[in-house]
Design a protein around this motif. Structure first.
Motif, mmCIF file in Angstrom:
data_model
loop_
_atom_site.group_PDB
_atom_site.id
_atom_site.type_symbol
_atom_site.label_atom_id
_atom_site.label_comp_id
_atom_site.label_asym_id
_atom_site.label_seq_id
_atom_site.Cartn_x
_atom_site.Cartn_y
_atom_site.Cartn_z
ATOM 1 N N ALA A 101 0.842 -1.198 0.000
ATOM 2 C CA ALA A 101 0.000 0.000 0.000
ATOM 3 C C ALA A 101 0.881 1.253 0.000
ATOM 4 C CB ALA A 101 -0.919 -0.003 1.212
ATOM 5 N N TRP A 105 4.109 1.393 -0.840
ATOM 6 C CA TRP A 105 4.873 1.454 -2.084
ATOM 7 C C TRP A 105 3.996 2.019 -3.195
ATOM 8 C CZ3 TRP A 105 6.942 -4.209 -1.148
ATOM 9 C CH2 TRP A 105 8.038 -4.143 -0.269
ATOM 10 N N GLY A 106 2.747 1.625 -3.201
ATOM 11 C CA GLY A 106 1.825 2.069 -4.240
ATOM 12 C C GLY A 106 1.583 3.571 -4.223
ATOM 13 N N GLU A 107 1.755 4.158 -3.061
ATOM 14 C CA GLU A 107 1.551 5.613 -2.960
ATOM 15 C C GLU A 107 2.867 6.366 -3.008
ATOM 16 O OE1 GLU A 107 -1.934 7.290 -1.677
ATOM 17 O OE2 GLU A 107 -2.109 5.748 -3.226
ATOM 18 N N SER A 108 3.969 5.616 -3.052
ATOM 19 C CA SER A 108 5.257 6.287 -2.858
ATOM 20 C C SER A 108 5.606 7.256 -3.991
ATOM 21 C CB SER A 108 6.371 5.262 -2.669
ATOM 22 O OG SER A 108 6.623 4.611 -3.891
ATOM 23 N N LYS A 109 5.105 6.976 -5.185
ATOM 24 C CA LYS A 109 5.433 7.905 -6.266
ATOM 25 C C LYS A 109 4.778 9.268 -6.021
ATOM 26 C CE LYS A 109 6.111 8.939 -10.927
ATOM 27 N NZ LYS A 109 4.915 9.684 -11.387
ATOM 28 N N SER A 110 3.586 9.269 -5.466
ATOM 29 C CA SER A 110 2.888 10.534 -5.275
ATOM 30 C C SER A 110 3.161 11.163 -3.911
ATOM 31 C CB SER A 110 1.383 10.335 -5.464
ATOM 32 O OG SER A 110 0.930 9.184 -4.792
ATOM 33 N N GLN A 133 8.198 7.683 -0.199
ATOM 34 C CA GLN A 133 9.285 7.172 -1.019
ATOM 35 C C GLN A 133 10.615 7.191 -0.282
ATOM 36 O OE1 GLN A 133 9.716 8.870 -4.928
ATOM 37 N NE2 GLN A 133 11.825 8.123 -5.092
ATOM 38 N N CYS A 160 10.764 4.499 2.329
ATOM 39 C CA CYS A 160 10.885 3.171 1.743
ATOM 40 C C CYS A 160 12.267 2.938 1.155
ATOM 41 C CB CYS A 160 9.835 2.971 0.652
ATOM 42 S SG CYS A 160 8.147 2.882 1.279
ATOM 43 N N PHE A 169 1.695 -1.020 -8.515
ATOM 44 C CA PHE A 169 1.865 -1.153 -7.073
ATOM 45 C C PHE A 169 0.651 -0.621 -6.316
ATOM 46 C CE2 PHE A 169 6.119 -2.295 -8.184
ATOM 47 C CZ PHE A 169 6.535 -3.112 -7.151
ATOM 48 N N ALA A 170 0.057 0.412 -6.853
ATOM 49 C CA ALA A 170 -1.145 0.942 -6.211
ATOM 50 C C ALA A 170 -2.237 -0.134 -6.160
ATOM 51 C CB ALA A 170 -1.645 2.173 -6.962
#
Lengths: 221, 221, 221, 221
Positions: free
Chosen positions: A123, A125-130, A135, A138, B122-123
DNA sequence: AATGAATGAGAATTCATTCAT
DNA sequence: AATGAATGAATTCTCATTCAT
């Protein structure tokens, strides 16, 4: 409502008024982990979390100021917890093989590798770009663990006089391997289990460092 | 406002009024992918998506009934797109080595392995534990690809007469490896790039099947 | 629920779906004025305002982004409305005496000097120290009106050849006088009425410029 | 954290534990005045007030039962304080002119006419329409002061044998004038100062009662 | 008397969905 | 088919008040 199933904070936490600040925070973070696993980052509410923790609605803002900060602290907590596990594994008595085995056992242990926690890692990781803060948290933990593994692989190569052309490549594979197996455990729990994953890792090590690692009994299901 | 930079729907899509149903859906799905990557699953809004698509607020409900269904269709779209890429790679002329190389090139191609798309994968993975529909879509595609890889590894082993004790183990490692490298590219873009990832894969294959694969020029940065 | 008692927006406003953006804003601002007068700045809620306007809860954020901005816009609206009234009074045909009389009539007219509106003015003045935006809006309108009054007093003095030593002093008194009387009307409505207030002003003018202004019939209650 | 800069309660107040009930109340009321001035009636919180007072959160409810009552007591305190100042001014040795001068000096003294306190007065006035208890407290003090001023003006008129047609009118102007000037000091501190305000009042008195009051040195800025 | 963690009602705000145009 | 203003349920956040210590 069996909450707090895994740590030592338990007994103190239940006496409503007493719990120290740090205890309350831990209690809320644990409730958050459970809720994120069960409902997903995108649909947890403060009400879910505080209900899970058995506390009042206003308490998160009291201890964390905002939901956002609670989530960041939750990720930080998980990172630190994982970092400590890595640290403990690396402190295992014995040579690099023993340490690497310990690391593997830890990575696929019931505590670290439960689907609940994996779900939370993915979860975040999935938000880490935004969310840059996710990020960086992690990345930090990932890079630290990777560095240790590289050292172990180099030591093993020298230790066993394998003369592999590129032990670093094996180390890089190893690192990615762990995370990839986590994904399989998360999304295909019927196909991939902690035991199978360990066997795959074990088989991989045995194929590279046969004098240090035995093949697993069976790779088949 | 140059959106939709990569597919063939483009030209049609821009003539607002004419676009057929299917076009509109594709247009919205692409906007969704972009938004999920940029804002995260947990904070995208219908307004974000429709603004990105240059369309009106009400249109999603017209074409997808609800936000929820749009997200499911988005995942389905990505899965199908990836499935087709796999299929194309497997259709490469030549033996298993050529196919495996094609698969690897595809997995780390600019199109498949862009951070935007990784973020979206990943999201969805991060939500998959709490959303069975996501999980089954993700599991399906994963298992299909895995199965093909197992076959290729077995063919390669036989083909080159390597007589590996457990080619399936190598295949399993390979599969997890790809996903693990994606994670590294997503969260440590400074440490891991598509090129480095390919080199790691290539090095791995060369170490197992030396008569089929060459070592990459350099693994170092 | 007799809302919108004083302006021309009325008829259009009631057809729910049609009202233009500007109309909706005006409608909400008027509801705000009414609510501030009735409940006070410190206890109005969005629910109060939207209920008064006969609209839904979410609409303020749709048109004004936040409660805060709605309040600022409300003050701006009142300032502009008052500014226009001043402007209209100053445009009265005739000499400075006629204009000053018009100004006074306006300042204590039913429209400008209703207790509802006075309450709102004082509410904003009361917050102006802590909210710079309120202060600057209030200061602006106040200073503009003051300047005009100074000019009128100077003209009157010259016009009637009174040869007062300091007509500016009389003008300053006049300006403060108006606001002080508003306060009396607001907090002692039994003691001070619009009529009495006008009589006081009239008496003041008559004492300074006897050839331009008559004494009011009676100052007594 | 130098709070309570102006009264005599100070020394006692700082010895946290000893302060008597009355002292604690005064301490809290002063903190309230400061906070209302700085944050406005509509946004002060108990936390603001108790922090300003350097006391614990729970203490207001201990001494005042509720926030509401604290605010009422604060207004009552200010009214009484002002009432005493008026009383002291009226007790000045000398004739009506001396008393009126004393009143004026008091009304624009640093203590009474500081922007902090003006802000609080206007804050309460702003809420007075919706809070009858505020209104009656405000009206009371206002009317008392007004009555005294009327008497003084009548005495002055007689005293100096001015034979003004309507000394009451001048008195009414005077009363409103003071409050109007306070508003100017509050919202246009760059345009209006205590000194200027006094000069305006002085000029006004000199124009009515030239044998009792001198013109101020200069009215200009 | 005093403290401050905890509570939870109440407020502002958000946003998916609806529907008149 | 498309629009986007309007809705109002759901959510976060605030903060007066309580009460165990």
């Amino acid at each position: 409502m069996g909450r707090n199933t895994e740590k030592d904070t338990e007994s103190l936490v239940n006496s409503k008024r007493s719990a120290s600040k740090e205890m309350r925070r831990a209690q809320l973070i644990k409730a958050t982990i459970k809720c994120v696993a069960q409902k997903g980052l995108s649909s947890i509410t403060m009400a879910d979390i505080t209900k899970e923790a058995g506390l009042s609605l206003g308490i998160v803002n009291l201890h964390f100021q905002s939901k956002d900060k609670l989530l960041v602290e939750t990720l930080r907590y998980m990172s630190e917890e994982y970092g400590e596990s890595v640290h403990r594994a690396l402190a295992t008595e014995g040579g690099p093989a023993a340490k690497l085995t310990a690391l593997m056992e830890m990575d696929f242990s019931a505590k670290v590798c439960q689907r609940n926690k994996l779900a939370v890692w993915f979860a975040f990781w999935g938000e880490s770009k935004s969310r840059p803060i996710y990020q960086s948290l992690c990345a930090k933990i990932d890079e630290d663990a990777n560095a240790s593994v590289h050292t172990l692989f180099q030591q093993l190569d020298k230790d066993g006089d394998y003369q592999h052309i590129d032990p670093d490549n094996f180390a890089s594979v190893w690192n990615a391997l762990t995370e990839g197996l986590w994904l399989d455990i998360l999304i295909s729990p019927n196909e991939m289990t902690r035991e199978k994953a360990k066997a795959i890792c074990q088989g991989y090590l045995a194929s590279i460092f046969p004098r240090h690692f035995e093949r697993p009994r069976k790779t088949k299901n």
